[in-house]
Design an enzyme around this catalytic site. Structure first.
Site, PDB file in Angstrom:
ATOM      1  N   ASN A 110       0.824  -1.205   0.000  1.00 49.21           N
ATOM      2  CA  ASN A 110       0.000   0.000   0.000  1.00 49.21           C
ATOM      3  C   ASN A 110       0.857   1.252   0.000  1.00 49.21           C
ATOM      4  O   ASN A 110       1.868   1.335   0.691  1.00 49.21           O
ATOM      5  CB  ASN A 110      -0.940  -0.001   1.201  1.00 49.21           C
ATOM      6  CG  ASN A 110      -1.914  -1.164   1.131  1.00 49.21           C
ATOM      7  OD1 ASN A 110      -2.082  -1.760   0.067  1.00 49.21           O
ATOM      8  ND2 ASN A 110      -2.536  -1.495   2.239  1.00 49.21           N
ATOM      9  N   HIS A 127       5.855  -0.821  -2.815  1.00 48.79           N
ATOM     10  CA  HIS A 127       5.383  -0.091  -4.000  1.00 48.79           C
ATOM     11  C   HIS A 127       5.482   1.424  -3.827  1.00 48.79           C
ATOM     12  O   HIS A 127       4.853   2.170  -4.568  1.00 48.79           O
ATOM     13  CB  HIS A 127       3.935  -0.499  -4.352  1.00 48.79           C
ATOM     14  CG  HIS A 127       3.849  -1.880  -4.930  1.00 48.79           C
ATOM     15  ND1 HIS A 127       2.670  -2.564  -5.087  1.00 48.79           N
ATOM     16  CD2 HIS A 127       4.810  -2.710  -5.408  1.00 48.79           C
ATOM     17  CE1 HIS A 127       2.910  -3.757  -5.622  1.00 48.79           C
ATOM     18  NE2 HIS A 127       4.200  -3.876  -5.816  1.00 48.79           N
ATOM     19  N   CYS A 135      12.410  14.065  -8.428  1.00 49.46           N
ATOM     20  CA  CYS A 135      12.449  14.576  -9.798  1.00 49.46           C
ATOM     21  C   CYS A 135      12.377  13.401 -10.775  1.00 49.46           C
ATOM     22  O   CYS A 135      13.072  12.394 -10.600  1.00 49.46           O
ATOM     23  CB  CYS A 135      13.744  15.363 -10.022  1.00 49.46           C
ATOM     24  SG  CYS A 135      13.946  15.862 -11.745  1.00 49.46           S
TER      25      CYS A 135
HETATM   26  P1  OAD Z   1      -6.099  -5.710  -5.118  1.00 49.69           P
HETATM   27  O1  OAD Z   1      -7.097  -4.632  -5.343  1.00 49.69           O
HETATM   28  O2  OAD Z   1      -5.587  -6.450  -6.294  1.00 49.69           O
HETATM   29  O3  OAD Z   1      -6.722  -6.801  -4.150  1.00 49.69           O
HETATM   30  C1  OAD Z   1      -7.380  -6.433  -2.974  1.00 49.69           C
HETATM   31  C2  OAD Z   1      -7.669  -7.710  -2.210  1.00 49.69           C
HETATM   32  O4  OAD Z   1      -8.209  -7.327  -0.948  1.00 49.69           O
HETATM   33  C3  OAD Z   1      -8.674  -8.634  -2.869  1.00 49.69           C
HETATM   34  O5  OAD Z   1      -8.179  -9.973  -2.825  1.00 49.69           O
HETATM   35  C4  OAD Z   1      -9.927  -8.505  -1.995  1.00 49.69           C
HETATM   36  O6  OAD Z   1     -10.695  -9.702  -1.918  1.00 49.69           O
HETATM   37  C5  OAD Z   1      -9.316  -8.164  -0.654  1.00 49.69           C
HETATM   38  N1  OAD Z   1     -10.175  -7.365   0.239  1.00 49.69           N
HETATM   39  C6  OAD Z   1     -11.155  -6.493  -0.095  1.00 49.69           C
HETATM   40  N2  OAD Z   1     -11.673  -5.912   1.002  1.00 49.69           N
HETATM   41  C7  OAD Z   1     -10.993  -6.438   2.063  1.00 49.69           C
HETATM   42  C8  OAD Z   1     -11.036  -6.236   3.478  1.00 49.69           C
HETATM   43  N3  OAD Z   1     -11.889  -5.365   4.015  1.00 49.69           N
HETATM   44  N4  OAD Z   1     -10.192  -6.947   4.258  1.00 49.69           N
HETATM   45  C9  OAD Z   1      -9.314  -7.831   3.713  1.00 49.69           C
HETATM   46  N5  OAD Z   1      -9.222  -8.051   2.391  1.00 49.69           N
HETATM   47  C10 OAD Z   1     -10.050  -7.380   1.575  1.00 49.69           C
HETATM   48  O7  OAD Z   1      -4.918  -5.074  -4.258  1.00 49.69           O
HETATM   49  P2  OAD Z   1      -3.414  -5.532  -4.106  1.00 49.69           P
HETATM   50  O8  OAD Z   1      -3.294  -7.009  -4.025  1.00 49.69           O
HETATM   51  O9  OAD Z   1      -2.841  -4.716  -3.007  1.00 49.69           O
HETATM   52  O10 OAD Z   1       0.397  -1.780  -7.526  1.00 49.69           O
HETATM   53  O11 OAD Z   1      -2.822  -5.032  -5.477  1.00 49.69           O
HETATM   54  C11 OAD Z   1      -1.461  -5.152  -5.702  1.00 49.69           C
HETATM   55  C12 OAD Z   1      -0.956  -4.016  -6.512  1.00 49.69           C
HETATM   56  O12 OAD Z   1      -1.728  -3.852  -7.691  1.00 49.69           O
HETATM   57  C13 OAD Z   1      -1.068  -2.648  -5.862  1.00 49.69           C
HETATM   58  O13 OAD Z   1      -0.047  -2.397  -4.909  1.00 49.69           O
HETATM   59  C14 OAD Z   1      -0.949  -1.735  -7.027  1.00 49.69           C
HETATM   60  C15 OAD Z   1      -1.910  -2.444  -7.947  1.00 49.69           C
HETATM   61  O14 OAD Z   1      -1.798  -2.181  -9.249  1.00 49.69           O
HETATM   62  C16 OAD Z   1       1.029  -0.640  -7.811  1.00 49.69           C
HETATM   63  O15 OAD Z   1       0.537   0.463  -7.646  1.00 49.69           O
HETATM   64  C17 OAD Z   1       2.407  -0.875  -8.332  1.00 49.69           C
END
Ligand code: OAD
Length: 272
Positions: A110, A127, A135
């Site tokens: 996050n 990330h 810059c």
């Molecule tokens: P995602 O949006 O891909 O996944 C979110 C996950 O959280 C899903 O598996 C949901 O089921 C789960 N979820 C939703 N609500 C929840 C809650 N209240 N408690 C627990 N879990 C819950 O997010 P990330 O896996 O973090 O990259 O995504 C990875 C990366 O993709 C991010 O860091 C970002 C994005 O593109 C960059 O910005 C480089």
């Protein structure tokens, strides 16, 4: 006893027995604070812009105003959100474990600061961060004041419209580059210090708690598997099934704010 409550007890026992806990968090960790996840909430304002389209160096070079404004808007939206019960439970558990010569280290994908505002120290923001700038040309770190929005308007459509007119400031060091957010964009390397620290922590842990990540973005998605290969137990907290669910030692279906306080702070967990 239902199968899930057995799993809860197993998870609490694993946490209670672990000397080194690593918590790997994704966007779901902050969902209950009001920060939309990337893949679950493609609605409202997020419908207009796909993070994958805007989160690239090419997008920034093609339209710096749009990308800069999008990140400023997100930063201001996060500033208006508060840590949830899950963030706060991690902060308390981290302190309690430290008092018992045990550790709880947090590695997050996050880019918000809700772990820190919830009282926890973060080992690695793999990330990057919405609140660091540099810059785009010479890489010099830069300070930037986010500014304030009209009360109640932060994160709104109107706030976004206002932000859309903002151009990134010029770099005060090289004078020809412009400021960019300190975020890892698609196609970019993860900050090596953060990712190495994350890998080392995971290799040495007894337990990895994987909270709120879809496990779709590499190399962060490899960390739970590294924990398993290193002999650690893996507990997943997610309301939905993910590719990790089948492999994890325990999978708990529920949200971060619902499950973390009970797991970490009630008898067993980090209290034992
Ligand atoms: P995602 O949006 O891909 O996944 C979110 C996950 O959280 C899903 O598996 C949901 O089921 C789960 N979820 C939703 N609500 C929840 C809650 N209240 N408690 C627990 N879990 C819950 O997010 P990330 O896996 O973090 O990259 O995504 C990875 C990366 O993709 C991010 O860091 C970002 C994005 O593109 C960059 O910005 C480089």
């Amino acid at each position: 006893m239902t199968l899930q409550s057995d799993q809860h007890q197993t998870a609490r026992d694993l946490i209670g027995a672990a000397s080194r806990v690593v918590v790997l968090t994704g966007a779901g960790m902050s969902a209950e604070s009001g920060v939309p996840t990337f893949r679950d909430a493609q609605t409202g304002l997020w419908e207009r812009f796909s993070p994958e389209q805007l989160a690239t160096e090419e997008a920034f070079r093609a339209d710096p105003e749009l990308v800069w404004s999008w990140y400023l808007w997100r930063a201001r939206m996060v500033r208006a959100c508060e840590p949830n019960a899950g963030h706060r439970a991690l902060g308390v558990a981290q302190n309690r474990l430290a008092e018992r010569c045990r550790s709880l280290q947090i590695v997050t994908q996050n880019v918000d600061d809700l772990h820190e505002r919830g009282g926890a120290e973060v080992l690695a923001h793999v990330h990057g961060s919405l609140f660091e700038y540099r810059c785009a040309d010479c890489g010099a770190p830069a300070d930037f004041e986010l500014g304030t929005a009209e009360p109640g308007s932060v994160g709104s459509e109107e706030d976004l419209e206002r932000m859309m007119q903002v151009a990134p400031p010029a770099c005060e060091r090289c004078m020809h580059g412009v400021m960019r957010p300190g975020i890892v964009w698609f196609g970019e390397m993860l900050p090596p210090e953060d990712f190495n620290a994350a890998q080392t922590a995971v290799e040495k842990c007894d337990l990895a708690l994987v909270v709120g990540t879809s496990g779709l973005v590499q190399p962060a998605a490899s960390l739970p598997y590294l924990a398993l290969e290193s002999g650690a137990a893996v507990v997943e907290i997610n309301p939905e099934s993910t590719p990790l669910s089948e492999e994890a030692t325990v999978t708990l279906r529920g949200t971060a704010a619902e499950l973390l306080p009970g797991l970490l702070l009630e008898s067993g967990g980090a209290s034992s």
